[in-house]
Design an enzyme around this catalytic site. Structure first.
Site, PDB file in Angstrom:
ATOM      1  N   ASP A 520      37.301  41.358  39.563  1.00  0.00           N
ATOM      2  CA  ASP A 520      37.959  41.545  38.221  1.00  0.00           C
ATOM      3  C   ASP A 520      38.375  42.939  37.973  1.00  0.00           C
ATOM      4  O   ASP A 520      39.471  43.150  37.558  1.00  0.00           O
ATOM      5  CB  ASP A 520      37.170  40.781  37.094  1.00  0.00           C
ATOM      6  CG  ASP A 520      37.033  39.468  37.429  1.00  0.00           C
ATOM      7  OD1 ASP A 520      37.480  38.824  38.153  1.00  0.00           O
ATOM      8  OD2 ASP A 520      35.718  39.011  36.706  1.00  0.00           O
ATOM      9  N   GLU A 547      45.585  36.835  42.641  1.00  0.00           N
ATOM     10  CA  GLU A 547      45.876  38.144  42.642  1.00  0.00           C
ATOM     11  C   GLU A 547      47.163  38.593  42.664  1.00  0.00           C
ATOM     12  O   GLU A 547      47.476  39.555  43.337  1.00  0.00           O
ATOM     13  CB  GLU A 547      45.160  38.486  44.101  1.00  0.00           C
ATOM     14  CG  GLU A 547      45.608  37.947  45.146  1.00  0.00           C
ATOM     15  CD  GLU A 547      45.051  36.381  45.385  1.00  0.00           C
ATOM     16  OE1 GLU A 547      45.290  36.203  46.894  1.00  0.00           O
ATOM     17  OE2 GLU A 547      44.259  35.778  44.562  1.00  0.00           O
TER      18      GLU A 547
END
Length: 642
Positions: A520, A547
Site C-alpha cells: 500500500d 497497481e
C-alpha cells in the site's frame, strides 16, 4: 293720480306746496309696505298662495290709503302715490297679488267717481300690468335693486305718457303744471318700498335657510331656557324621543324624558354651564341605549346675561362600536405581533417606516436604533453601512448602493443577508396595491449553518466518492467521467489529447515479499510521483485499478506525453524502493502512451484507452521498465527507461 279735473287759473300757485304736502302720502305708502315686511314672516308658515293674496290685499290697501291722503292741487284736482304699491304688487307678488291689489284699488276709485275716473282706472291697470311685466322678466331669478330702479323709471314713463295723452289730463295741462313732482315722487316711492321688499325677501331667505338647516340637521339640535326647559328642537330630537311635533316638546325638560338620576346629572351640568358661562364641548352622554357626543354653549342677551343654552348632540353609537372593535382588533394584533418570532415592518409608498414590531428592531442589533416609525429606508441603510452591520457593502460608491437598495424596497423579492457576526437574516418583501411594502424578517442562522454544513458534507461525500481511499487521487469512477468530458472538449476544439497508462512491475511479488502494508505504501509513493510529474490543473492522475494508474493530458501531444512519462520514471527511480523480487532490484513501472486528435476523438475516443493498454502490454512483454507510445494511426518505438 287725478280724481277729477277742474282747471283754475290759480293752479300754478299751488305747485310750490306740492313737495311738502306729498311727504305724508309718501310716508304712508312706505309705512304700509314696511308693516307688511315686518308681519310677512307670519305668513311663511302658510302656503305661497295665501302669502301672495295677503300681499295683494296690503298693496291694495296702501293704494287706497294713498288715494284718501291725496293732495288737492286745485279744487277738484288731486294727486297721490297709488300706483307705486300696485306696480310692486305685480312685480313681487305675481298675478295673484296683482289681481287682488288692482281690484281693491279700482273698486275704491270707481266708488269715488269724478270726471277723471276713467283715466284713473286706465292708469291703475297700466301700472299693475307694468309690475306683471317686471315679474315675468325676473321669473327665473331673484329680483335686484337695479330691477326695482328700472321699474320706478318705467312707472315714471307711464305716468308721463298718461299725462301727455289722456284727454282729460291733457286739457288740464297736468304734465306742464305738476308732471315733475308726480313722476319723481312715484318713482321714489317705488324704489324705497321696493328696497324694503328686497331686504325682506333676503332676510326671509336667510331665515328660511337657518330654520331649514336647524330643522333638517342630521344632529340633535335644541335650545333651552334658564331652567333647562326646551324652547325649540329640530326634527331629529322629535324622533329621538318619539314625539310628533316640536310643540309637544316645547316646555318640557329632561325630567320629563329621562330617568331621574340621568336627568339630575344633565340638569346639574347645564346649570353649572349657565352659571359659569363656560361652554361644554364634546361631552359623552348615553340616552335611550345610544352613545351621544354633546356640545352646549350659553346664550346671552344684549346686556351679556345668560338666558339659556344651545346644544348640539351627535349620535356616535356606530362610531363607538367601530372604535371598540378597532381597539380590540388592534390589541389582538399587537399581542400577535409581540408573540411572533419574526420581525414585521411596513413602509409607505415613499419609503417611510410606518409600523414595525420589536422583533424587527432586535433582528438588526447595530441599526435597530434607526429603525423607528417615521424613518426613511435610505437613512436606515446609511446606518447599516456606517456600522458595517451586514456583509457585501461596497467600500466605494456607498450612496449609489443606498439608492439602489432603497429602490429595491418596493418590489416583491426574497433575499438572505449575512450580518457582521455571521448570523443570517431572511427578508421577504411583498408589495401591496397602494404601494405599501411589507417586510418579514426571520433569523435563519441555524438553517443557513445547516445548509452550509450539508453542502460541505455533500462536497466531501462527492470527493470521497471520486477519490481513491488509499492514494488520495481520482478513482476509476471519476476517471471515466473525466475521460468522457475531456475527450469531448478536445474533439470540439480539435486539440491533441494524450493518455498514459502506468503499471508497477512485479507488484504481486512485492506484496508477497514485503506484505500488503508495504504494498500500500508503494502505491502511495507511485501516485505521489505521478502527481509531481504533471503541472497543469487540467491534468488528471487516477488509479485505474490494482497497481495500474492512468494520466489524462488534455491539449498535449505525444511528445509532451513522453516528457511527462520520463519525468515520472526519474522520480520513481529517485525513490529507490528496494524490490528483491524484481530483476531491477527496485520498484519500476512500465508505461503505455496513446495520443489522438479531432477525428479519432469524435468517432471513437475509447481507442485511446485501447492503444495505451496495447502499448503498456508491449512494454511489459518487451522487458518492463519501459515507455512505449502507440497512436491510433501509427506506433512509436519503445524507449527503455532503465
Amino acid at each position: 293720480m287725478i280724481s277729477s279735473v277742474h282747471v283754475l287759473e290759480g293752479g300754478s300757485n299751488a305747485v310750490s306746496g306740492i313737495w311738502t304736502q306729498f311727504g305724508g302720502n309718501l310716508s304712508f305708502v312706505c309705512l304700509a309696505i314696511s308693516l307688511w315686511a315686518h308681519f310677512s314672516i307670519q305668513f311663511q308658515r302658510s302656503s305661497a298662495r295665501q302669502e301672495k293674496i295677503a300681499f295683494g290685499i296690503v298693496a291694495g290697501a296702501a293704494s287706497i290709503g294713498s288715494i284718501l291722503l291725496a293732495v288737492e292741487f286745485n279744487p277738484g284736482l288731486y294727486i297721490d302715490l297709488r300706483f307705486s304699491p300696485l306696480a310692486l304688487a305685480g312685480m313681487f307678488g305675481g298675478p295673484i297679488a296683482a289681481v287682488f291689489a288692482a281690484s281693491l284699488a279700482m273698486a275704491f276709485r270707481f266708488c269715488v267717481g269724478g270726471a277723471a275716473m276713467v283715466d284713473g282706472l286706465i292708469v291703475i291697470a297700466v301700472a299693475t300690468g307694468l309690475g306683471l311685466v317686471a315679474n315675468f322678466w325676473i321669473r327665473k331669478r331673484s329680483p335686484r335693486l337695479m330691477d326695482v330702479g328700472l321699474l320706478g323709471l318705467a312707472l315714471a314713463g307711464v305716468l308721463v305718457v298718461s299725462m301727455a295723452t289722456l284727454p282729460t289730463l291733457v286739457h288740464a295741462r297736468v304734465l306742464a303744471i305738476i308732471g315733475l313732482p308726480m313722476t319723481v315722487l312715484n318713482c321714489l316711492a317705488t324704489v324705497l318700498c321696493g328696497f324694503v321688499l328686497l331686504k325682506t325677501q333676503q332676510w326671509a331667505l336667510e331665515r328660511s335657510i337657518l330654520v331649514t338647516a336647524f330643522s333638517q340637521s342630521p344632529d340633535y339640535l335644541y335650545v333651552k331656557d334658564r331652567n333647562s326647559r326646551f324652547i325649540t328642537v329640530n326634527e331629529n330630537m322629535i324622533r329621538l324621543y318619539r314625539f310628533k311635533t316640536t310643540a309637544e316638546m316645547t316646555g318640557l325638560s329632561d325630567f320629563n324624558l329621562l330617568s331621574r338620576p340621568l336627568a339630575e346629572e344633565l340638569y346639574y351640568l347645564e346649570q353649572q354651564l349657565m352659571d359659569t358661562g363656560v361652554p361644554l364641548i364634546d361631552s359623552t352622554e348615553h340616552i335611550e341605549g345610544r352613545s351621544l357626543l354633546a356640545s352646549k354653549v350659553p346664550l346671552r342677551d344684549r346686556q351679556g346675561r345668560v338666558i339659556g343654552l344651545a346644544g348640539v348632540t351627535r349620535d356616535i353609537t356606530e362610531r363607538t362600536v367601530l372604535e371598540r372593535e378597532l381597539r380590540e382588533s388592534k390589541n389582538l394584533l399587537s399581542h400577535a405581533m409581540a408573540g411572533m418570532s419574526d420581525g414585521i415592518a411596513m413602509y409607505d409608498s415613499k419609503g417611510f417606516l410606518v409600523f414595525c414590531n420589536e422583533q424587527y428592531r432586535t433582528a438588526f442589533p447595530l441599526s435597530g436604533d434607526a429603525r423607528v416609525v417615521g424613518a426613511h429606508i435610505s437613512d436606515i441603510l446609511r446606518r447599516v453601512a456606517e456600522t458595517n452591520e451586514r456583509t457585501g457593502i461596497p467600500d466605494n460608491g456607498l450612496e449609489e448602493w443606498i439608492k439602489v437598495a432603497s429602490a429595491a424596497l418596493h418590489s416583491n423579492k426574497d433575499e438572505e443577508v449575512q450580518l457582521y457576526n455571521g448570523d443570517w437574516r431572511s427578508i421577504r418583501t411583498r408589495l401591496a396595491e397602494d404601494g405599501t411594502a411589507m417586510a418579514v424578517v426571520s433569523d435563519v442562522t441555524a438553517t443557513k449553518q445547516a445548509e452550509i454544513a450539508l453542502r460541505l458534507s455533500a462536497e466531501q461525500l462527492k470527493s470521497l466518492a471520486e477519490t481513491d481511499g488509499l492514494t488520495g487521487i481520482v478513482n476509476r469512477r471519476a476517471f471515466d467521467e473525466a475521460f468522457a468530458r475531456e475527450t469531448t472538449g478536445s474533439a470540439r476544439k480539435n486539440t491533441p489529447f494524450s493518455l498514459l497508462m502506468v503499471d508497477i512491475d512485479r507488484f504481486k511479488a512485492y506484496n508477497d515479499t514485503y506484505g500488503h502494508p508495504a504494498g500500500d505504501q508503494c502505491l502511495r509513493v507511485v501516485s505521489k510521483c505521478l502527481r509531481q510529474s504533471v503541472s497543469r490543473p487540467a491534468d488528471i492522475v487516477a488509479r485505474y485499478g490494482g497497481e495500474e494508474f492512468v494520466v489524462l493530458l488534455p491539449a498535449t501531444s505525444a511528445k509532451g506525453a513522453m516528457i511527462v512519462a520520463e519525468q515520472f520514471a526519474r522520480l520513481l527511480k529517485q525513490e529507490n524502493i528496494v524490490h528483491s523480487g524484481s530483476e531491477f532490484g527496485r520498484v519500476t513501472a512500465s508505461i503505455g502512451i496513446s495520443c489522438a486528435t479531432g477525428a479519432t476523438l469524435r468517432v471513437n475516443p475509447n481507442r485511446l484507452l485501447t492503444e495505451a493498454d496495447a502499448a503498456l502490454y508491449d512494454a511489459k512483454t518487451q522487458g518492463r521498465n519501459r515507455i512505449l507510445a502507440h497512436s491510433p494511426d501509427e506506433r512509436h518505438a519503445m524507449k527503455d527507461v532503465g
